[in-house]
Design an enzyme around this catalytic site. Structure first.
Site, mmCIF file in Angstrom:
data_model
loop_
_atom_site.group_PDB
_atom_site.id
_atom_site.type_symbol
_atom_site.label_atom_id
_atom_site.label_comp_id
_atom_site.label_asym_id
_atom_site.label_seq_id
_atom_site.Cartn_x
_atom_site.Cartn_y
_atom_site.Cartn_z
ATOM 1 N N GLY A 133 85.338 116.051 86.756
ATOM 2 C CA GLY A 133 86.774 116.280 86.720
ATOM 3 C C GLY A 133 87.255 116.805 85.385
ATOM 4 O O GLY A 133 88.222 117.575 85.314
ATOM 5 N N ARG A 183 76.657 108.887 89.530
ATOM 6 C CA ARG A 183 76.122 107.778 88.730
ATOM 7 C C ARG A 183 75.105 108.267 87.711
ATOM 8 O O ARG A 183 74.931 107.661 86.651
ATOM 9 C CB ARG A 183 75.479 106.729 89.636
ATOM 10 N N LYS A 220 75.498 105.683 66.896
ATOM 11 C CA LYS A 220 74.335 105.299 66.102
ATOM 12 C C LYS A 220 73.967 106.410 65.120
ATOM 13 O O LYS A 220 73.567 106.152 63.981
ATOM 14 C CB LYS A 220 73.154 104.977 67.012
ATOM 15 N N ARG A 273 104.042 89.896 59.364
ATOM 16 C CA ARG A 273 104.427 89.955 57.949
ATOM 17 C C ARG A 273 103.433 89.176 57.093
ATOM 18 O O ARG A 273 103.038 89.609 56.017
ATOM 19 C CB ARG A 273 105.831 89.400 57.774
ATOM 20 N N HIS A 294 108.908 73.833 63.621
ATOM 21 C CA HIS A 294 107.532 73.604 63.165
ATOM 22 C C HIS A 294 106.641 73.154 64.317
ATOM 23 O O HIS A 294 105.908 72.167 64.236
ATOM 24 C CB HIS A 294 107.495 72.600 62.017
ATOM 25 N N GLY A 351 117.225 76.542 61.447
ATOM 26 C CA GLY A 351 116.024 77.313 61.163
ATOM 27 C C GLY A 351 114.981 77.223 62.256
ATOM 28 O O GLY A 351 113.837 77.643 62.066
ATOM 29 N N GLU A 394 116.091 81.022 64.089
ATOM 30 C CA GLU A 394 115.131 82.105 63.888
ATOM 31 C C GLU A 394 115.032 82.985 65.133
ATOM 32 O O GLU A 394 114.958 84.210 65.033
ATOM 33 C CB GLU A 394 113.741 81.528 63.563
ATOM 34 N N ASN A 401 100.183 61.502 66.993
ATOM 35 C CA ASN A 401 100.631 60.600 68.056
ATOM 36 C C ASN A 401 102.093 60.889 68.369
ATOM 37 O O ASN A 401 102.886 61.072 67.463
ATOM 38 C CB ASN A 401 100.467 59.145 67.629
ATOM 39 N N PHE A 419 97.983 56.050 75.469
ATOM 40 C CA PHE A 419 98.185 54.614 75.725
ATOM 41 C C PHE A 419 98.561 53.841 74.473
ATOM 42 O O PHE A 419 98.385 54.301 73.341
ATOM 43 C CB PHE A 419 96.954 54.000 76.391
#
Length: 507
Positions: free
Chosen positions: A33, A61, A134, A210, A271, A300, A323, A410, A456
């Protein structure tokens, strides 16, 4: 005359590139093609058949897998024995290869059946690319249409340097490496091997950031091409460029919002941990409750919602420094209000329901931890106390668990009427997380609230401190060898407690 072999799937710009090569006295060799398109535009080409004296076969192929092709690519021009060998076998040099590959990734995204996927596995293309790359000192390898102009300029100006060729080779090996990795991932899925001996991941850079978590760290954004739709697909409508921390926090916010399908929810993140989350009947009321849950920490921070932001809500959002504001849609008036904040990043989320990505990955200086994404919530609502929770408590229990799942372990979350009252996380002791949550909210009334824990209770101290603060019900995963201590305390003080069966550590 030099020779250029051109065989591309992506034909953008190829006619213009080939014309420039002809003008630079290159003979063009081409296939299928690609050759048809070049000839159609008046570019003289020699077919692969003419070079190899062997027909293309097996439905294309086999066409370029031939010594007369690969010999012309791989022989070293500076090695006398190589030069003698190619002369002996009638092999002519190929000086430039322009190849890009069958669109396996495109077929993958289109959901093609396996027979089509197999036919989209390129064999000859990667082989030619690797041979040319290569031997890059002698062969220019061009795999990216965006390099066409640079290649022509380099050839015109006689600036064809070792460094230029090396960079093209680097891009070429990156292209074939990525191609093979995607094919490997596809077959891993076909055979059902989620954690193969070799996990081939390929990541494609979308943009530079950045900086990283800190200003002295470089950072970039990458996507996994095997994941067709991500939760962080969005259009940025306004504001500064996105930072590393923004993206990390944004994921937590949007993933949390996704947990509330069918409910109007606002999630404020600071955060990478929630600081205020609320559900309500309207977006405005949801936002106001989330804001008032912790008006100090939201400053923020990042706000993600699952509703259209109208003008009234936008006005309230603009009263504090944010932000990012991320939502699936914005009213025209609401968007104009938000745009008054010059640097506010306004993101239009594309699909909050996406759950396609499989892996959660942590790269630890050469060691890589790979696990399933935590896409579970509650295995069962197992009431383990004598007292059953009422309907309102059950609702808040589910709400609390959805929030605490996204708090750093936790993790403790105290909620009431679909609003977070206090959040404690990132502590080395669970009781400290609870005590911090209470201590940091001295003006809150915890009467009739619900406590959710991501894991738990090893002792009954959390149940005791929560009860003394006014908490009236508890939900936790259960699973401690001393669960009974907490159950006994709750029974003694008429508190309902539910075990969920799923722990939600977030480290």
């Amino acid at each position: 005359m030099k020779r250029a072999l051109i065989s591309v799937t992506n034909k953008a710009g190829i006619v213009e590139f080939a014309k420039e090569l002809v003008a630079l006295d290159f003979e063009i060799i081409s296939t299928g093609g690609t050759m048809a398109q070049l000839v159609e535009h008046g570019i003289a080409c020699k077919s692969i058949d003419e070079v190899t004296n062997f027909p293309e076969m097996l439905d294309g192929r086999v066409k370029t897998l031939h010594p007369l092709i690969h010999g012309g690519l791989l022989y070293r021009r500076d090695l006398a024995s190589h030069v003698e060998t190619v002369k002996e076998h009638g092999i002519e040099a190929i000086d430039l290869v322009c190849v890009n590959l069958y669109e396996f990734e495109k077929a993958l995204k289109a959901g093609k059946p396996m027979e089509d996927m197999i036919e989209n596995i390129d064999i000859g293309g990667p082989s030619m690319i690797r041979s040319a790359a290569k031997n890059f000192k002698d062969v220019l390898i061009v795999t990216d249409p965006s390099d066409y102009n640079d290649v022509i300029e380099v050839l015109k100006d006689s600036k064809d340097t070792y460094e230029f060729r090396l960079n093209l080779a680097y891009k070429a090996f990156s292209a074939t490496g990525s191609y093979d990795a995607i094919i490997s991932r596809y077959f891993a899925g076909v055979v059902g091997d989620s954690y193969p001996e070799t996990l081939n991941l390929t990541l494609k850079k979308t943009d530079s950031l950045r900086y990283g978590e800190n200003s002295h760290q470089n950072a970039s954004n990458y996507v996994d091409p095997f994941v067709q739709h991500t939760l962080l697909d969005y259009d940025q409508l306004h504001g500064k460029e996105i930072s590393f921390n923004n993206v990390n926090d944004l994921y937590g916010a949007v993933a949390l919002v996704r947990e509330f399908d069918g409910q109007v929810v606002t999630a404020a993140i600071k955060h990478s941990t929630p600081c205020g989350v609320a559900i309500d009947k309207t977006g405005y009321d949801s936002y106001m409750k989330a804001y008032n849950a912790d008006p100090q920490s939201i400053f923020g921070g990042i706000v993600a919602v699952n509703y259209e932001i109208d003008e009234a809500t936008a006005i309230e959002m603009n009263k504090t420094f944010l932000e990012i504001v991320a939502a699936p849609s914005f009213s025209e008036a609401g968007l104009e209000v938000l745009k008054k904040k010059k640097n506010l990043r306004i993101l239009k989320l594309k699909d909050l329901s996406v759950r396609e990505a499989k892996y959660d990955i942590k790269y630890l200086e050469g060691k890589v931890l790979v696990q399933d994404i935590n896409d579970q919530m509650i295995q069962e609502m197992n009431v383990v106390t004598n007292k059953e929770p009422n309907e309102a408590q059950l609702s808040d229990m589910e709400f609390g668990m959805r929030v605490v799942k996204f708090v750093k372990s936790n993790a403790i979350c105290i909620v009431k009427d679909g609003v977070t009252l206090a959040i404690g996380g990132g502590q080395t002791s669970r009781i400290w997380a609870l005590e911090n949550a209470i201590h940091n909210n001295p003006d809150k009334d915890f009467t009739n609230s619900v406590l959710a824990s991501d894991a738990f209770f090893p002792f009954n101290d959390c149940a005791k401190v929560a009860h003394e603060a006014g908490v009236s019900a508890i939900i936790q995963p259960g699973g401690s060898v001393r669960d009974q201590d907490s159950i006994d305390y709750c029974n003694e003080h008429d508190l309902p407690m539910v075990f969920t069966g799923y722990r939600h550590f977030r480290h």
